[in-house]
Design a protein around this motif. Structure first.
Motif, PDB file in Angstrom:
ATOM      1  N   THR A  60       0.867  -1.177   0.000  1.00  0.00           N
ATOM      2  CA  THR A  60       0.000   0.000   0.000  1.00  0.00           C
ATOM      3  C   THR A  60       0.900   1.222   0.000  1.00  0.00           C
ATOM      4  OG1 THR A  60      -1.383  -1.288   1.501  1.00  0.00           O
ATOM      5  CG2 THR A  60      -2.045   0.989   1.085  1.00  0.00           C
ATOM      6  N   GLY A  62       1.079   5.480   0.137  1.00  0.00           N
ATOM      7  CA  GLY A  62       0.345   6.718   0.389  1.00  0.00           C
ATOM      8  C   GLY A  62       0.745   7.726  -0.678  1.00  0.00           C
ATOM      9  N   SER A  63       1.483   8.765  -0.264  1.00  0.00           N
ATOM     10  CA  SER A  63       1.916   9.753  -1.250  1.00  0.00           C
ATOM     11  C   SER A  63       3.340   9.470  -1.728  1.00  0.00           C
ATOM     12  CB  SER A  63       1.846  11.159  -0.654  1.00  0.00           C
ATOM     13  OG  SER A  63       2.836  11.309   0.346  1.00  0.00           O
ATOM     14  N   HIS A  65       6.122   9.490  -0.091  1.00  0.00           N
ATOM     15  CA  HIS A  65       7.137  10.408   0.441  1.00  0.00           C
ATOM     16  C   HIS A  65       8.214   9.703   1.253  1.00  0.00           C
ATOM     17  CE1 HIS A  65       4.985  13.777  -1.139  1.00  0.00           C
ATOM     18  NE2 HIS A  65       5.867  14.605  -0.629  1.00  0.00           N
ATOM     19  N   SER A  66       8.074   8.412   1.486  1.00  0.00           N
ATOM     20  CA  SER A  66       9.168   7.720   2.178  1.00  0.00           C
ATOM     21  C   SER A  66      10.337   7.614   1.204  1.00  0.00           C
ATOM     22  CB  SER A  66       8.727   6.336   2.646  1.00  0.00           C
ATOM     23  OG  SER A  66       7.738   6.489   3.628  1.00  0.00           O
ATOM     24  N   SER A 123       7.494  18.610   8.543  1.00  0.00           N
ATOM     25  CA  SER A 123       7.914  19.683   7.632  1.00  0.00           C
ATOM     26  C   SER A 123       6.927  19.917   6.501  1.00  0.00           C
ATOM     27  CB  SER A 123       9.267  19.325   7.010  1.00  0.00           C
ATOM     28  OG  SER A 123      10.195  19.063   8.011  1.00  0.00           O
ATOM     29  N   SER A 128      -0.121  10.977   3.224  1.00  0.00           N
ATOM     30  CA  SER A 128      -1.412  10.422   3.646  1.00  0.00           C
ATOM     31  C   SER A 128      -1.361  10.194   5.155  1.00  0.00           C
ATOM     32  CB  SER A 128      -1.668   9.087   2.938  1.00  0.00           C
ATOM     33  OG  SER A 128      -0.735   8.120   3.388  1.00  0.00           O
ATOM     34  N   GLY A 131       0.168   6.850   5.854  1.00  0.00           N
ATOM     35  CA  GLY A 131       1.622   6.815   5.644  1.00  0.00           C
ATOM     36  C   GLY A 131       2.366   7.452   6.801  1.00  0.00           C
ATOM     37  N   THR A 135       5.157   5.077   9.510  1.00  0.00           N
ATOM     38  CA  THR A 135       6.620   5.182   9.625  1.00  0.00           C
ATOM     39  C   THR A 135       7.078   5.974  10.853  1.00  0.00           C
ATOM     40  OG1 THR A 135       6.636   7.192   8.278  1.00  0.00           O
ATOM     41  CG2 THR A 135       6.939   5.092   7.122  1.00  0.00           C
ATOM     42  N   HIS A 138       7.311  12.495  12.645  1.00  0.00           N
ATOM     43  CA  HIS A 138       7.332  13.394  13.809  1.00  0.00           C
ATOM     44  C   HIS A 138       7.467  14.840  13.352  1.00  0.00           C
ATOM     45  CE1 HIS A 138      11.589  14.370  13.248  1.00  0.00           C
ATOM     46  NE2 HIS A 138      11.636  13.158  12.725  1.00  0.00           N
ATOM     47  N   HIS A 429      15.167   6.542  11.813  1.00  0.00           N
ATOM     48  CA  HIS A 429      13.782   6.824  11.402  1.00  0.00           C
ATOM     49  C   HIS A 429      13.440   5.786  10.339  1.00  0.00           C
ATOM     50  CE1 HIS A 429      10.365   8.773   9.549  1.00  0.00           C
ATOM     51  NE2 HIS A 429      10.518   9.915  10.199  1.00  0.00           N
TER      52      HIS A 429
HETATM   53  C1  LIG Z   1       9.925  16.393   1.706  1.00  0.00           C
HETATM   54  C2  LIG Z   1       9.694  15.430   2.856  1.00  0.00           C
HETATM   55  C3  LIG Z   1       9.510  15.925   4.131  1.00  0.00           C
HETATM   56  C4  LIG Z   1       9.311  15.050   5.194  1.00  0.00           C
HETATM   57  N1  LIG Z   1       9.183  15.555   6.442  1.00  0.00           N
HETATM   58  C5  LIG Z   1       9.121  14.723   7.499  1.00  0.00           C
HETATM   59  C6  LIG Z   1       9.087  15.216   8.816  1.00  0.00           C
HETATM   60  O1  LIG Z   1       9.066  16.415   9.036  1.00  0.00           O
HETATM   61  N2  LIG Z   1       9.089  14.322   9.834  1.00  0.00           N
HETATM   62  C7  LIG Z   1       9.121  12.979   9.608  1.00  0.00           C
HETATM   63  O2  LIG Z   1       9.142  12.225  10.566  1.00  0.00           O
HETATM   64  N3  LIG Z   1       9.114  12.480   8.371  1.00  0.00           N
HETATM   65  C8  LIG Z   1       9.119  13.323   7.309  1.00  0.00           C
HETATM   66  N4  LIG Z   1       9.126  12.818   6.052  1.00  0.00           N
HETATM   67  C9  LIG Z   1       8.903  11.387   5.870  1.00  0.00           C
HETATM   68  C10 LIG Z   1       7.407  11.089   5.643  1.00  0.00           C
HETATM   69  O3  LIG Z   1       6.599  11.737   6.583  1.00  0.00           O
HETATM   70  C11 LIG Z   1       7.164   9.590   5.770  1.00  0.00           C
HETATM   71  O4  LIG Z   1       7.952   8.927   4.842  1.00  0.00           O
HETATM   72  C12 LIG Z   1       5.714   9.194   5.567  1.00  0.00           C
HETATM   73  O5  LIG Z   1       5.609   7.826   5.819  1.00  0.00           O
HETATM   74  C13 LIG Z   1       5.233   9.478   4.161  1.00  0.00           C
HETATM   75  O6  LIG Z   1       3.844   9.265   4.067  1.00  0.00           O
HETATM   76  P1  LIG Z   1       3.232   8.743   2.697  1.00  0.00           P
HETATM   77  O7  LIG Z   1       1.756   8.922   2.719  1.00  0.00           O
HETATM   78  O8  LIG Z   1       3.957   9.304   1.569  1.00  0.00           O
HETATM   79  O9  LIG Z   1       3.532   7.188   2.829  1.00  0.00           O
HETATM   80  P2  LIG Z   1       4.387   6.275   1.858  1.00  0.00           P
HETATM   81  O10 LIG Z   1       5.763   6.780   1.811  1.00  0.00           O
HETATM   82  O11 LIG Z   1       3.673   6.093   0.580  1.00  0.00           O
HETATM   83  O12 LIG Z   1       4.347   4.910   2.668  1.00  0.00           O
HETATM   84  C14 LIG Z   1       5.018   4.809   3.907  1.00  0.00           C
HETATM   85  C15 LIG Z   1       4.659   3.498   4.588  1.00  0.00           C
HETATM   86  O13 LIG Z   1       3.288   3.537   4.929  1.00  0.00           O
HETATM   87  C16 LIG Z   1       2.630   2.393   4.421  1.00  0.00           C
HETATM   88  N5  LIG Z   1       1.257   2.757   4.116  1.00  0.00           N
HETATM   89  C17 LIG Z   1       0.819   3.849   3.442  1.00  0.00           C
HETATM   90  N6  LIG Z   1      -0.519   3.830   3.402  1.00  0.00           N
HETATM   91  C18 LIG Z   1      -0.927   2.716   4.052  1.00  0.00           C
HETATM   92  C19 LIG Z   1      -2.193   2.136   4.342  1.00  0.00           C
HETATM   93  N7  LIG Z   1      -3.340   2.700   3.954  1.00  0.00           N
HETATM   94  N8  LIG Z   1      -2.223   0.976   5.009  1.00  0.00           N
HETATM   95  C20 LIG Z   1      -1.084   0.381   5.421  1.00  0.00           C
HETATM   96  N9  LIG Z   1       0.139   0.878   5.183  1.00  0.00           N
HETATM   97  C21 LIG Z   1       0.207   2.028   4.500  1.00  0.00           C
HETATM   98  C22 LIG Z   1       3.437   2.007   3.194  1.00  0.00           C
HETATM   99  O14 LIG Z   1       3.227   0.666   2.838  1.00  0.00           O
HETATM  100  C23 LIG Z   1       4.840   2.279   3.696  1.00  0.00           C
HETATM  101  O15 LIG Z   1       5.277   1.206   4.475  1.00  0.00           O
HETATM  102  C24 LIG Z   1       9.289  13.661   4.964  1.00  0.00           C
HETATM  103  C25 LIG Z   1       9.464  13.162   3.676  1.00  0.00           C
HETATM  104  C26 LIG Z   1       9.676  14.046   2.628  1.00  0.00           C
HETATM  105  C27 LIG Z   1       9.882  13.498   1.249  1.00  0.00           C
END
Ligand SMILES: Cc1cc2nc3c(=O)[nH]c(=O)nc-3n(C[C@H](O)[C@H](O)[C@H](O)COP(=O)(O)OP(=O)(O)OC[C@H]3O[C@@H](n4cnc5c(N)ncnc54)[C@H](O)[C@@H]3O)c2cc1C
Ligand SMILES: O=C1O[C@H](CO)C(O)=C1O
Length: 562
Positions: A60, A62-63, A65-66, A123, A128, A131, A135, A138, A429
Motif C-alpha cells: 500500500t 500513500g503519497s 514520500h518515504s 515539515s 497520507s 503513511g 513510519t 514526527h 527513522h
Molecule cells: C519532503 C519530505 C519531508 C518530510 N518531512 C518529514 C518530517 O518532518 N518528519 C518525519 O518524521 N518524516 C518526514 N518525512 C517522511 C514522511 O513523513 C514519511 O515517509 C511518511 O511515511 C510518508 O507518508 P506517505 O503517505 O507518503 O507514505 P508512503 O511513503 O507512501 O508509505 C510509507 C509506509 O506507509 C505504508 N502505508 C501507506 N498507506 C498505508 C495504508 N493505507 N495501510 C497500510 N500501510 C500504508 C506504506 O506501505 C509504507 O510502508 C518527509 C518526507 C519528505 C519526502
C-alpha cells in the motif's frame, strides 16, 4: 500465474497495468504488475482476497514520500487516494474519523471548516494519514511525540480480507503494532484521531552560532517555545533557529525579499549541481546561500510572522534529497553534534569516528529536531524509535540530489554518520535512507517490542502478503518464522537497475521476483483471534460463493474498472 482472476462482478476492481511508481525524491522507481485504486471497503477486501488467491504480495502506498525503497514492488501496488473521505467530525470532542488515504493537507482544509486542526505537523503536509502513522513521522516539539499520538483507533483490512478495528482497549496489541506498521500488517482503511482547536503560531527565525545553540541546549533552547527546529550549518559552525508559539496576535505574512524565493532556490540548486564536480566549494556554498537567506552574522537578520499552525509549521524542502535521520536521547545531542562537527572539520581526535573525512564535503543543513513521546499516556507503538523515558533528539543528515543526480559524498558521509549514531545508541527513522543495520541489530535495539510486533504481524499475515525485501533486510522476520519458506508471498529483490528513461537522473528501478506467485489452494491459516472484530461483510460472503464455484472469471485488461 495465469492472469485470470476470480472476481465478484458487483464489486469494481479499479486497476491499471502500466503504472510507474516512484518516491517523491525520485530515488526509487518500480513497475507494479497492477496498480489498484479502490474506492470502498468491499473493493479493498476483494483485492486482498484476489491477491491471496493469486499469491501476490500487496504494497500500500500513500503519497510515496518515504525516501527509501519501502514502497517499491513488482507485484500489486494499492493506493488509497480515492479512499479519502471524512467520515465523521465531532467539533465538541475533536474526534474525527477519516478514510485512510486522505492527505494531511486535505484533512487540514476539511478540519478547519469545523474549527479544528492537527496539534502537530512535520515539515510537510503532503503525506497520507496512513503513511504518516506507518513510519513514525514526527514534528519538532517537546510538547508532542510522534504525529500518531493523536490516533484513537485504526481499522485494517487483513490478509484474509477481514476488516478489524483496534484501539488502546480493543485489540491493543494490534493497535500498538499498527501505529508503526511499516505497511506490513494489512491495509489501514480507517483512522480515528483527536484534533485540537485551530490555532495560530507566531514564529521567529534567526541565525545562532553553534556555541550558542550548545550553551542554550539545556537552558531554554528546546523548552522556551512549543515548536523549535534547528538547521545546523557544519562548516559555518552556525545554525538557523526557528521557534514558534501559539498566539492570539493578528496574522502577519512572512516578509518577502528579492533573493529568498525563486532566485535563491535556483542559485542554491545550481551551486549544489556544481559542487558535485567541485565538492570543495561546499563550505563556501553554505556560507553564501545561508548568508544571503538568513544573514551572514548571528543575530543580523531576524524573520518573524504570524500564521495559522496548519501552514506556519511547514517548510519548503527544496530539492530531491537523501535523508538519513536518527533518534537519540536529547541529552546526548551536544556530544553527537560536537563529534560530527569535529569529523566534518577534520578533527579526528575529538570526533572518535574511525573513518577518514579527507576530501569529503557535504551538504547542509543537518536538521536538528525534538519530540517527547514519554508524556503520552496512550500505549506506545511497538516500533517507536523515540526514548521511552524522556525527550528525543532527531539528527537528519540531508544530502540533496541536484537535478536528480546523487552527490558524490553519500557513501562515506552516511557510513561515518551512521557509525556515530550507532555508537550513541540512536535508532533510525523507519522511512529514511539508512543503510541496513541488519535484522539482528534492529531486533536488539527494540528487544521485546520487536518480538511483540513480529508476533502480531505473523498472526495477521502468516504468508507474508504485506512483506518485501525492505522488511527482510531490516527486520528479524525469521525469529517469528523459521525460514523464508514460512513467508511464501514475501517479495524478494531480484535486481536494482538504472532506469532507461530520460529525466529520472540517478533514480534506481527496483525489481522484485515472482517467487511464491503460484496459485495455492492452501494459504496458511490465520491464528489471530479478534475479540470484537467485525462480522464478515457482503463481499467476504460473496467470495465464499466464489470459492464454492459460483464465480465469474474475468480477464484483467489494462483498465479493469468494473
Ligand atoms: C519532503 C519530505 C519531508 C518530510 N518531512 C518529514 C518530517 O518532518 N518528519 C518525519 O518524521 N518524516 C518526514 N518525512 C517522511 C514522511 O513523513 C514519511 O515517509 C511518511 O511515511 C510518508 O507518508 P506517505 O503517505 O507518503 O507514505 P508512503 O511513503 O507512501 O508509505 C510509507 C509506509 O506507509 C505504508 N502505508 C501507506 N498507506 C498505508 C495504508 N493505507 N495501510 C497500510 N500501510 C500504508 C506504506 O506501505 C509504507 O510502508 C518527509 C518526507 C519528505 C519526502
Ligand atoms: O525527510 C525529510 O525531509 C525534510 C528535510 O528536507 C524533513 O524535514 C524531513 O524529515
Amino acid at each position: 500465474m495465469d492472469p485470470f482472476l476470480l472476481k465478484d462482478p458487483a464489486v469494481p476492481f479499479r486497476s491499471s497495468t502500466d503504472h510507474l511508481h516512484h518516491t517523491w525524491a525520485k530515488t526509487f522507481f518500480s513497475r507494479p504488475e497492477l496498480y489498484i485504486r479502490p474506492q470502498t471497503i468491499p473493493e479493498i477486501q476483494q483485492l486482498v482476497t484476489l491477491a491471496r488467491r493469486c499469491r501476490r504480495r500487496i504494497v500500500t502506498v500513500g503519497s510515496g514520500h518515504s525516501p527509501s525503497d519501502l514502497t517499491c514492488t513488482s507485484s500489486w501496488l494499492v493506493n488509497l487516494d480515492d479512499f479519502n473521505r471524512i467520515l465523521n467530525v465531532d467539533s465538541e470532542t475533536g474526534l474525527v474519523t477519516v478514510e485512510a488515504g486522505i492527505r494531511l493537507s486535505e484533512l487540514g482544509t476539511q478540519l478547519e471548516k469545523h474549527g479544528l486542526t492537527l496539534a502537530n505537523l512535520g515539515s510537510i503536509d503532503s503525506q497520507s494519514i496512513a503513511g504518516v502513522i506507518a513510519t513514525g513521522t514526527h514534528g519538532s516539539s517537546l510538547h508532542h511525540g510522534l504525529l500518531s499520538e493523536c490516533i484513537e483507533s485504526l481499522g485494517l483490512v487483513l490478509a484474509n480480507g477481514q476488516l478489524v478495528r483496534c484501539s488502546p482497549t480493543n485489540n491493543p496489541d494490534l493497535f500498538r503494532a499498527g501505529l508503526v506498521s511499516l505497511g506490513a500488517l494489512g491495509i489501514v482503511v480507517e483512522v480515528t484521531l483527536k484534533a485540537t482547536r485551530t490555532f495560530n503560531i507566531a514564529w521567529r527565525q534567526e541565525r545562532y552560532s553553534l556555541s550558542r545553540v550548545l550553551s542554550e541546549w539545556t537552558q531554554g533552547l528546546w523548552t522556551d517555545h512549543e515548536f523549535v527546529r534547528v538547521w545546523w550549518l557544519p562548516y559555518e559552525k552556525g545554525a538557523i533557529v526557528w521557534r514558534a508559539e501559539k498566539t492570539d496576535l493578528p496574522l502577519r505574512a512572512p516578509p518577502r525579499n528579492f533573493y529568498g524565493d525563486s532566485l535563491g532556490y535556483h542559485i542554491y540548486h545550481n551551486l549544489l549541481a556544481l559542487s558535485s564536480y567541485v565538492p570543495r566549494i561546499l563550505p563556501w556554498v553554505e556560507w553564501f546561500v545561508f548568508g544571503m537567506q538568513y544573514g551572514f552574522r548571528p543575530g543580523s537578520t531576524v524573520t518573524e510572522a504570524v500564521e495559522p499552525a496548519r501552514s506556519g509549521l511547514l517548510m519548503n524542502c527544496l530539492f530531491s534529497q537523501f535523508v538519513n535521520e536518527w533518534a537519540l536521547p536529547l541529552d546526548k545531542g551536544p556530544e553527537a553534534i560536537l563529534r560530527l562537527s569535529a569529523w566534518l572539520n577534520g578533527d579526528l581526535k575529538t570526533a572518535q569516528i574511525p573513518f577518514s573525512p579527507k576530501g569529503l564535503w557535504v551538504h547542509c543543513p543537518v536538521e536538528v529536531r525534538v519530540s517527547d513521546s514519554s508524556l503520552n499516556t496512550k500505549p506506545r507503538p511497538f516500533l517507536d524509535p523515540t526514548s521511552r523515558d524522556g525527550p528525543t533528539l532527531y539528527l537528519n543528515a540531508t544530502l540533496y540530489r541536484p537535478y536528480l543526480r546523487d552527490p558524490p559524498c553519500r557513501e562515506r558521509y552516511y557510513e561515518a554518520f551512521e557509525w556515530l549514531m550507532r555508537d550513541m545508541g540512536a535508532k533510525p527513522h523507519w522511512a529514511k535512507n539508512f543503510r541496513t543495520l541488519g535484522p539482528s541489530e534492529l531486533g536488539n535495539a527494540y528487544r521485546e517490542d520487536m518480538d511483540s510486533w513480529l508476533k502480531v504481524r505473523q498472526e495477521v499475515d502468516p504468508d507474508g502478503m504485506f512483506l518485501g525485501e525492505w522488511h527482510r533486510r531490516n527486520l528479524p522476520l525469521t525469529e517469528a518464522s523459521d525460514s523464508d519458506e514460512r513467508l511464501p508471498l514475501l517479495e524478494r529483490e531480484q535486481e536494482r537497475r538504472k532506469l532507461n528513461i530520460s529525466g529520472v537522473g540517478d533514480g534506481i528501478e527496483w525489481v522484485g521476483d515472482r517467487r511464491g506467485q503460484v496459485e495455492s489452494d492452501h494459504p496458511t491459516e490465520m491464528t489471530y483471534d479478534f475479540p470484537e472484530s467485525s462480522s464478515p461483510t457482503a463481499s467476504e460472503e460473496s467470495f465464499d460463493l466464489l470459492a464454492k464455484g459460483e464465480a465469474s472469471i474475468l480477464l484483467p485488461g489494462p483498465e479493469m474498472s468494473n
